[in-house]
Scaffold this active site. Structure first.
Site, PDB file in Angstrom:
ATOM      1  N   LYS A 116       0.816  -1.216   0.000  1.00 53.22           N
ATOM      2  CA  LYS A 116       0.000   0.000   0.000  1.00 53.22           C
ATOM      3  C   LYS A 116       0.849   1.265   0.000  1.00 53.22           C
ATOM      4  O   LYS A 116       0.455   2.292  -0.557  1.00 53.22           O
ATOM      5  CB  LYS A 116      -0.950  -0.007   1.203  1.00 53.22           C
ATOM      6  CG  LYS A 116      -2.170  -0.905   1.027  1.00 53.22           C
ATOM      7  CD  LYS A 116      -3.114  -0.751   2.183  1.00 53.22           C
ATOM      8  CE  LYS A 116      -4.460  -1.416   1.900  1.00 53.22           C
ATOM      9  NZ  LYS A 116      -4.352  -2.831   1.619  1.00 53.22           N
ATOM     10  N   GLU A 200      -2.747   7.957   7.085  1.00 52.83           N
ATOM     11  CA  GLU A 200      -3.158   8.981   6.140  1.00 52.83           C
ATOM     12  C   GLU A 200      -4.400   9.705   6.671  1.00 52.83           C
ATOM     13  O   GLU A 200      -5.086   9.230   7.580  1.00 52.83           O
ATOM     14  CB  GLU A 200      -3.456   8.383   4.764  1.00 52.83           C
ATOM     15  CG  GLU A 200      -4.618   7.423   4.732  1.00 52.83           C
ATOM     16  CD  GLU A 200      -4.807   6.764   3.382  1.00 52.83           C
ATOM     17  OE1 GLU A 200      -3.889   6.840   2.549  1.00 52.83           O
ATOM     18  OE2 GLU A 200      -5.868   6.165   3.165  1.00 52.83           O
ATOM     19  N   GLU A 275      -9.276   1.308  -6.349  1.00 54.05           N
ATOM     20  CA  GLU A 275     -10.208   1.772  -5.334  1.00 54.05           C
ATOM     21  C   GLU A 275      -9.912   3.232  -4.988  1.00 54.05           C
ATOM     22  O   GLU A 275      -8.760   3.622  -4.830  1.00 54.05           O
ATOM     23  CB  GLU A 275     -10.113   0.894  -4.092  1.00 54.05           C
ATOM     24  CG  GLU A 275     -10.412  -0.570  -4.396  1.00 54.05           C
ATOM     25  CD  GLU A 275     -10.871  -1.346  -3.186  1.00 54.05           C
ATOM     26  OE1 GLU A 275     -11.040  -0.737  -2.116  1.00 54.05           O
ATOM     27  OE2 GLU A 275     -11.071  -2.563  -3.318  1.00 54.05           O
ATOM     28  N   GLU A 292      -6.046   2.103  -3.177  1.00 52.23           N
ATOM     29  CA  GLU A 292      -5.224   0.938  -3.476  1.00 52.23           C
ATOM     30  C   GLU A 292      -5.693   0.342  -4.797  1.00 52.23           C
ATOM     31  O   GLU A 292      -6.764   0.670  -5.305  1.00 52.23           O
ATOM     32  CB  GLU A 292      -5.350  -0.114  -2.369  1.00 52.23           C
ATOM     33  CG  GLU A 292      -6.756  -0.658  -2.196  1.00 52.23           C
ATOM     34  CD  GLU A 292      -6.851  -1.688  -1.085  1.00 52.23           C
ATOM     35  OE1 GLU A 292      -5.870  -2.431  -0.895  1.00 52.23           O
ATOM     36  OE2 GLU A 292      -7.891  -1.754  -0.423  1.00 52.23           O
ATOM     37  N   ASN A 294      -6.453  -3.392  -6.342  1.00 46.65           N
ATOM     38  CA  ASN A 294      -6.583  -4.836  -6.174  1.00 46.65           C
ATOM     39  C   ASN A 294      -6.305  -5.493  -7.512  1.00 46.65           C
ATOM     40  O   ASN A 294      -7.032  -5.256  -8.487  1.00 46.65           O
ATOM     41  CB  ASN A 294      -7.986  -5.189  -5.679  1.00 46.65           C
ATOM     42  CG  ASN A 294      -8.200  -4.765  -4.245  1.00 46.65           C
ATOM     43  OD1 ASN A 294      -7.572  -5.293  -3.335  1.00 46.65           O
ATOM     44  ND2 ASN A 294      -9.056  -3.783  -4.043  1.00 46.65           N
ATOM     45  N   PHE A 352     -23.386  -8.354  15.479  1.00 49.92           N
ATOM     46  CA  PHE A 352     -22.767  -8.942  14.289  1.00 49.92           C
ATOM     47  C   PHE A 352     -21.687  -9.961  14.657  1.00 49.92           C
ATOM     48  O   PHE A 352     -20.674 -10.098  13.961  1.00 49.92           O
ATOM     49  CB  PHE A 352     -22.173  -7.859  13.377  1.00 49.92           C
ATOM     50  CG  PHE A 352     -23.192  -6.907  12.841  1.00 49.92           C
ATOM     51  CD1 PHE A 352     -23.890  -7.197  11.681  1.00 49.92           C
ATOM     52  CD2 PHE A 352     -23.480  -5.731  13.503  1.00 49.92           C
ATOM     53  CE1 PHE A 352     -24.852  -6.334  11.187  1.00 49.92           C
ATOM     54  CE2 PHE A 352     -24.437  -4.852  13.028  1.00 49.92           C
ATOM     55  CZ  PHE A 352     -25.127  -5.158  11.870  1.00 49.92           C
TER      56      PHE A 352
END
Length: 668
Positions: A116, A200, A275, A292, A294, A352
């Site tokens: 990254k 960042e 992305e 990034e 992918n 969740f």
């Protein structure tokens, strides 16, 4: 073209690749771990090879075993799917050394985009917008605190090799950095073998938008529009759609051109995704930044397929075989709207928490292509096991319509018909999202779930019309049960059925319901109001009822218990009792159960591994103080003290595998 390919993956993506390969006339080889010996992808493939035990490190992540399987079966190429080895440079290089084609990009592109930090530098040099931040390795927590302060809060801490929402922490203050930096490093090391972290600026009102790329080995690269992926929980995507309701044609072109420029800079080919994080606060649409790239197929690729008419797996195979793309950028057109929801093995009613176990019942909605399209990509089966070893996704539900509203409505209808029993699942939550006014308006950000469900999920709210319809459904079920209990298939209005009066209680509210059959249907009268037309069918024992109520289609899942039942539809379950009027008069008293006091206990909220215990007997703790750390489904979870207290006992210890609700700490 290849004659035989091996799919180095499992679950729905392995099944997905097998289907396309068969359509292309290509033989397929499946690989499996002991946990997947009976899995659908194994049965679908022409051949299968056992890799090893259930843990991924001993099976799907073992490149040497997969290469051996290729040699043993004569597979000429490997499709890696997503996850596992799909973005492992060493795997692509090892295949090339053995002269086995990798159905993906060249190793140098994987290496360039897999880091990254380095990928952001490459993006910057290629003229792609990047988020302000610190792109070098950060050694200590103190360094992280200083860097975060220089950038300005809020900031995002990310594992350099991270992906899939893992290895990310949002920090609003110095305390958040001090608590989260080491945890981010550990998640990066545990999940990706790399503990480097970068920081960042966090973009406020952020939208997560990605551009689908497709390139060949002859220098042709096109972008296939965008996907909106802003509905996320803990940085894990939950809902995706194409196109985005926020992106204009001008934005699409600008984003697409920057994505293509980056792909050219690294010599990319195959199907990949750039992305972007986009500021929803900027109405000009110019504030978008590289996140990034992918370099493999994305989980959400079906929505792009549905609006472009392309099969991305087929395109990947053709590119790997050396073919040129059969179309240009000008040929790419977006048609209609597609929405994908991810059906997970998790319990939204309990925060969740991951759920594992046997799928006692698994019946997805019927796939169709009639005005609106319903597509289900899955890799599970009724009676199969959802294991703790792998990703908790059960299926992907994809709907297409001519408009966004039509695609969303089709999602709600399909989710009503999705039957899963035996494990917790998020179907109700997905339905609630599809019905939420803010989602339907398109005014969404990556903070949507946290903002709209700050206290957790308790089921989708029901409007008065739905509750009235459920009263009618309850009366209908009661009438059919009483009149045709022995029938195997009873149509409403079957001759011989008589009218029926019932008192139906829905979530505590009583209704008087009269059902009067006629030839081909039935009438219902609710609370002595107007007559309601009913058309549908149901038989005692069926778990689902589909009925038209004055033209409103209702699909309801039915769970019977004597005169009571649970009716589930539109994102919530409702308690319904059906009684004859004279019996209802006698049923006035309810027994209240007082739940046990669990405030003195810290319980395991999910099955998982207790990786750290930070307290001992006699320690005093403050509310919110970190007490223990559990790892489940590859995610690290910090458990905190519920109140100020003194530790009385610690029945669990670091390294223990815990069951749900197992006691970790007991307080005075």
């Amino acid at each position: 073209m290849f004659k035989k390919i091996l799919i180095a993956n499992r679950g729905e993506i392995a099944c997905r690749v097998v289907r396309t390969a068969k359509r292309m006339g290509i033989k397929t080889v499946a690989v499996y771990s002991d946990a997947d010996a009976r899995a659908p992808h194994v049965k679908m493939a022409d051949e299968s090879v056992r890799l090893g035990p259930a843990p991924a490190s001993e099976s799907y992540l073992n490149a040497e075993l997969i290469i051996d399987a290729c040699k043993a079966t004569g597979a000429e190429a490997v499709h890696p799917g997503y996850g596992f080895l799909s973005e492992r440079t060493s795997f692509a290089e090892a295949l090339a050394k053995e002269k086995i084609a990798f159905i993906g990009p060249p190793p140098k592109a994987i290496a360039a985009m897999g880091d990254k930090i380095e990928s952001k530098k490459l993006a910057r040099d290629a003229g792609v917008n990047i988020v302000p931040g610190y792109l070098d390795d950060i050694a200590t927590t103190d360094d992280a605190v200083k860097i975060a302060g220089d950038i300005g809060y809020p900031v995002m801490m990310k594992a350099s090799a991270g992906g899939g929402g893992k290895g990310m922490r949002l920090a609003w203050s110095e305390q958040d950095v001090r608590e989260g930096f080491e945890a981010t490093k550990r998640e990066g090391l545990n999940s990706f073998g790399d503990d480097r972290v970068f920081i960042e600026k966090f973009i406020e009102q952020p939208r997560h938008i990605e551009i689908q790329l497709l390139g060949d080995q002859h220098g042709n690269i096109v972008y296939l529009g965008e996907r909106e992926c802003s509905i996320q929980r803990r940085h894990q995507k939950v809902v995706e759609e194409a196109p985005s309701p926020f992106v204009t044609p001008e934005m699409r072109e600008s984003m697409g051109k920057q994505a293509v420029a980056l792909a050219r800079a690294v010599g990319y080919y195959s199907a990949g995704t750039v992305e972007l994080i986009v500021s929803g606060a900027d109405p000009t649409g110019k504030s978008f930044y590289f996140l990034e790239m992918n370099t493999r197929l994305q989980v959400e690729h079906p929505v792009t397929e549905e609006v472009t008419g392309l099969d991305l797996v087929e395109q990947m195979i053709r590119v790997a075989a050396g073919e040129k793309l059969g179309f240009t950028q000008d040929d790419v057109k977006l048609n209609g709207w597609a929405v994908e929801t991810r059906v997970y093995a998790e319990d939204p009613y309990r925060g969740f928490l991951p759920s594992t176990g046997r799928l006692v019942r698994y019946s997805p909605p019927e796939q169709s292509d009639n005005g609106v399209k319903v597509r289900v990509d899955d890799g599970v089966f009724e009676g199969g096991e959802v294991s703790m070893f792998y990703d908790p996704m059960i299926a992907k539900l994809v709907t297409w319509g001519t408009t966004r509203e039509a695609a969303i409505d089709a999602q709600v209808d399909a989710l009503d018909a999705f039957q899963i029993e035996g494990i917790g699942n998020n179907v109700d939550f997905l339905s609630a999202l599809m019905q939420h006014p803010r989602f339907r308006s398109g005014e969404i950000t990556t903070g949507f779930i946290a903002e709209e469900y700050p206290e957790g999920f308790e089921g989708a709210p029901a409007d008065p019309q739905l509750l009235s319809d459920l009263a009618i459904v309850g009366g209908l079920i009661g009438a059919i049960t009483d009149e045709r209990a022995a029938s195997v298939d009873h149509q409403l209005g079957e001759p011989g059925t008589t009218s029926s009066d019932r008192v139906v209680t829905v979530d505590g509210d009583q209704h008087r319901v009269r059902i009067k059959p006629y030839d081909g249907g039935a009438f219902g009268v609710l609370d002595d109001g107007k007559m309601i037309d009913l058309v549908g069918s149901w038989a005692p024992g069926q778990r689902m009822l589909s009925v038209s109520i004055d033209g409103r289609r209702r699909t309801v899942q039915v769970e019977r218990s004597g005169r009571g039942m649970t009716l589930t539809t539109r994102g919530a379950s409702h308690t319904v009792q059906v009684l004859p009027p004279h019996v209802a008069e006698l049923s006035r008293h309810m027994i209240e159960k007082v739940p046990p006091d669990l405030s003195r206990l810290l319980l395991a909220p999910m099955p998982g591994l207790l990786t750290r215990l930070d307290v001992k007997e006699g320690d005093k703790v403050e509310p919110g103080q970190p007490v223990a750390v559990m790892e489940a489904m590859k995610m690290e979870n910090i458990l905190r003290a519920p109140k100020a207290a003194t530790v009385k006992a610690t029945p669990a210890k670091a390294g223990d595998s815990l069951a749900v609700d197992q006691v970790i700490v007991e307080f005075e």
